[in-house]
Write a protein that holds these residues in place. Structure first.
Motif, PDB file in Angstrom:
ATOM      1  N   VAL A   9     -19.812  15.946  18.326  1.00 48.45           N
ATOM      2  CA  VAL A   9     -18.556  14.731  19.065  1.00 48.45           C
ATOM      3  C   VAL A   9     -18.176  15.476  20.227  1.00 48.45           C
ATOM      4  O   VAL A   9     -17.761  16.344  20.554  1.00 48.45           O
ATOM      5  CB  VAL A   9     -17.340  14.752  18.202  1.00 48.45           C
ATOM      6  N   ARG A  10     -18.642  14.501  21.547  1.00 46.59           N
ATOM      7  CA  ARG A  10     -18.210  14.795  22.963  1.00 46.59           C
ATOM      8  C   ARG A  10     -16.565  14.211  23.005  1.00 46.59           C
ATOM      9  O   ARG A  10     -16.671  13.122  23.306  1.00 46.59           O
ATOM     10  CB  ARG A  10     -19.061  14.491  23.951  1.00 46.59           C
ATOM     11  N   ASP A  11     -15.598  15.219  23.208  1.00 42.20           N
ATOM     12  CA  ASP A  11     -14.325  14.749  23.385  1.00 42.20           C
ATOM     13  C   ASP A  11     -13.982  14.464  25.036  1.00 42.20           C
ATOM     14  O   ASP A  11     -14.013  15.446  25.503  1.00 42.20           O
ATOM     15  CB  ASP A  11     -13.268  15.500  22.596  1.00 42.20           C
ATOM     16  N   ARG A  12     -14.242  13.428  25.312  1.00 45.50           N
ATOM     17  CA  ARG A  12     -14.013  13.280  26.820  1.00 45.50           C
ATOM     18  C   ARG A  12     -12.600  13.526  27.310  1.00 45.50           C
ATOM     19  O   ARG A  12     -12.585  14.254  28.775  1.00 45.50           O
ATOM     20  CB  ARG A  12     -14.106  11.556  27.186  1.00 45.50           C
ATOM     21  N   ALA A  13     -11.937  13.347  26.618  1.00 46.10           N
ATOM     22  CA  ALA A  13     -10.201  13.545  27.126  1.00 46.10           C
ATOM     23  C   ALA A  13     -10.111  15.209  27.021  1.00 46.10           C
ATOM     24  O   ALA A  13      -9.451  15.844  28.005  1.00 46.10           O
ATOM     25  CB  ALA A  13      -9.173  13.202  26.263  1.00 46.10           C
ATOM     26  N   ARG A  54     -18.960   6.075  21.503  1.00 45.04           N
ATOM     27  CA  ARG A  54     -20.142   5.437  22.036  1.00 45.04           C
ATOM     28  C   ARG A  54     -21.342   6.412  21.398  1.00 45.04           C
ATOM     29  O   ARG A  54     -21.401   7.636  21.355  1.00 45.04           O
ATOM     30  CB  ARG A  54     -20.428   5.541  23.434  1.00 45.04           C
ATOM     31  N   VAL A  55     -22.372   5.964  20.599  1.00 38.89           N
ATOM     32  CA  VAL A  55     -23.397   6.725  19.931  1.00 38.89           C
ATOM     33  C   VAL A  55     -24.329   7.064  21.093  1.00 38.89           C
ATOM     34  O   VAL A  55     -25.021   6.164  21.854  1.00 38.89           O
ATOM     35  CB  VAL A  55     -24.066   5.802  18.840  1.00 38.89           C
ATOM     36  N   SER A  69     -16.426  -5.960  17.270  1.00 44.42           N
ATOM     37  CA  SER A  69     -17.336  -6.818  17.351  1.00 44.42           C
ATOM     38  C   SER A  69     -18.842  -6.612  17.170  1.00 44.42           C
ATOM     39  O   SER A  69     -19.184  -5.491  17.486  1.00 44.42           O
ATOM     40  CB  SER A  69     -17.236  -7.880  18.624  1.00 44.42           C
ATOM     41  N   PRO A  70     -19.664  -7.504  16.559  1.00 47.19           N
ATOM     42  CA  PRO A  70     -21.102  -7.438  16.482  1.00 47.19           C
ATOM     43  C   PRO A  70     -21.660  -6.864  17.880  1.00 47.19           C
ATOM     44  O   PRO A  70     -22.641  -5.949  17.900  1.00 47.19           O
ATOM     45  CB  PRO A  70     -21.810  -8.688  15.856  1.00 47.19           C
ATOM     46  N   GLU A  71     -21.284  -7.591  18.834  1.00 48.98           N
ATOM     47  CA  GLU A  71     -21.666  -7.175  20.276  1.00 48.98           C
ATOM     48  C   GLU A  71     -21.564  -5.799  20.677  1.00 48.98           C
ATOM     49  O   GLU A  71     -22.384  -5.183  21.223  1.00 48.98           O
ATOM     50  CB  GLU A  71     -21.136  -8.274  21.180  1.00 48.98           C
ATOM     51  N   LEU A  72     -20.343  -5.092  20.337  1.00 52.06           N
ATOM     52  CA  LEU A  72     -20.006  -3.775  20.794  1.00 52.06           C
ATOM     53  C   LEU A  72     -20.685  -2.776  19.704  1.00 52.06           C
ATOM     54  O   LEU A  72     -21.299  -1.802  20.271  1.00 52.06           O
ATOM     55  CB  LEU A  72     -18.508  -3.457  20.607  1.00 52.06           C
ATOM     56  N   ARG A  73     -20.857  -3.191  18.409  1.00 56.67           N
ATOM     57  CA  ARG A  73     -21.827  -2.425  17.640  1.00 56.67           C
ATOM     58  C   ARG A  73     -23.071  -2.224  18.279  1.00 56.67           C
ATOM     59  O   ARG A  73     -23.921  -1.388  18.362  1.00 56.67           O
ATOM     60  CB  ARG A  73     -21.564  -3.020  16.182  1.00 56.67           C
ATOM     61  N   LYS A  74     -23.684  -3.530  18.348  1.00 59.07           N
ATOM     62  CA  LYS A  74     -24.876  -3.482  19.240  1.00 59.07           C
ATOM     63  C   LYS A  74     -25.211  -2.685  20.404  1.00 59.07           C
ATOM     64  O   LYS A  74     -26.148  -2.016  20.922  1.00 59.07           O
ATOM     65  CB  LYS A  74     -25.604  -5.191  19.447  1.00 59.07           C
ATOM     66  N   GLU A  90     -25.141  12.205  17.809  1.00 53.32           N
ATOM     67  CA  GLU A  90     -24.412  12.842  18.835  1.00 53.32           C
ATOM     68  C   GLU A  90     -23.346  11.569  19.470  1.00 53.32           C
ATOM     69  O   GLU A  90     -24.122  10.415  19.505  1.00 53.32           O
ATOM     70  CB  GLU A  90     -25.068  13.322  20.147  1.00 53.32           C
ATOM     71  N   VAL A  91     -22.233  11.817  19.434  1.00 53.27           N
ATOM     72  CA  VAL A  91     -21.229  10.575  19.870  1.00 53.27           C
ATOM     73  C   VAL A  91     -20.366  11.263  20.966  1.00 53.27           C
ATOM     74  O   VAL A  91     -20.214  12.185  20.918  1.00 53.27           O
ATOM     75  CB  VAL A  91     -20.329  10.023  18.673  1.00 53.27           C
ATOM     76  N   GLU A  92     -19.699  10.356  21.804  1.00 59.29           N
ATOM     77  CA  GLU A  92     -18.842  10.435  22.644  1.00 59.29           C
ATOM     78  C   GLU A  92     -17.516   9.670  22.788  1.00 59.29           C
ATOM     79  O   GLU A  92     -17.696   8.460  22.484  1.00 59.29           O
ATOM     80  CB  GLU A  92     -19.295  10.183  24.067  1.00 59.29           C
ATOM     81  N   THR A  93     -16.477  10.316  22.526  1.00 63.06           N
ATOM     82  CA  THR A  93     -15.112   9.425  22.325  1.00 63.06           C
ATOM     83  C   THR A  93     -14.999   8.577  23.750  1.00 63.06           C
ATOM     84  O   THR A  93     -15.430   9.023  24.726  1.00 63.06           O
ATOM     85  CB  THR A  93     -13.878  10.427  22.353  1.00 63.06           C
TER      86      THR A  93
END
Length: 122
Positions: A9-13, A54-55, A69-74, A90-93
């Motif tokens: 998990v990349r914590d941007r903040a 964001r993955v 929303s389904p759009e944001l999931r896609k 790997e994800v980013e906040t």
């Protein structure tokens, strides 16, 4: 016995990267907390965007993420409070306001707001 995946998990903040070992049958946010990692969250129900990520790579499963929303999931967004790892991940906040704007921005600033009737005073 359930599979366990490595989740970065990349914590941007905070400018920090956390590496977690997450069982496939446990929410990522809950597991992070159990491992002493503090990530942003609010509702824990998948209804807001505070814990949005964001993955970057890997597979995530989030059947209860009603706040996206389904759009944001896609587009690769997920809510950690109700997400399960389905591979190493790997994800980013994200900034909550950015995701909220992507999710709901099209509904705001689209014309005048009509004032309601005044309340009756006793």
């Amino acid at each position: 016995m359930s599979e366990t995946y490595t989740v970065k998990v990349r914590d941007r903040a905070k400018g920090t990267v956390y590496t977690l070992e997450v069982p496939e049958d446990r929410y990522i946010l809950h597991t992070a907390e159990k491992q002493g990692v503090e990530l942003p969250f609010l509702c824990r129900n998948g209804a807001c965007t505070t814990c949005a990520v964001r993955v970057i790579s890997g597979e995530i499963y989030q059947p209860e993420a009603i706040g996206l929303s389904p759009e944001l999931r896609k587009k690769g967004y997920a809510l950690l409070c109700v997400s399960y790892a389905r591979s190493d991940l790997e994800v980013e906040t994200q900034d909550e306001d950015e995701v909220y704007e992507l999710q709901f921005g099209r509904f705001f600033a689209k014309g005048k707001v009509r004032a309601g009737l005044p309340l009756d005073e006793d």
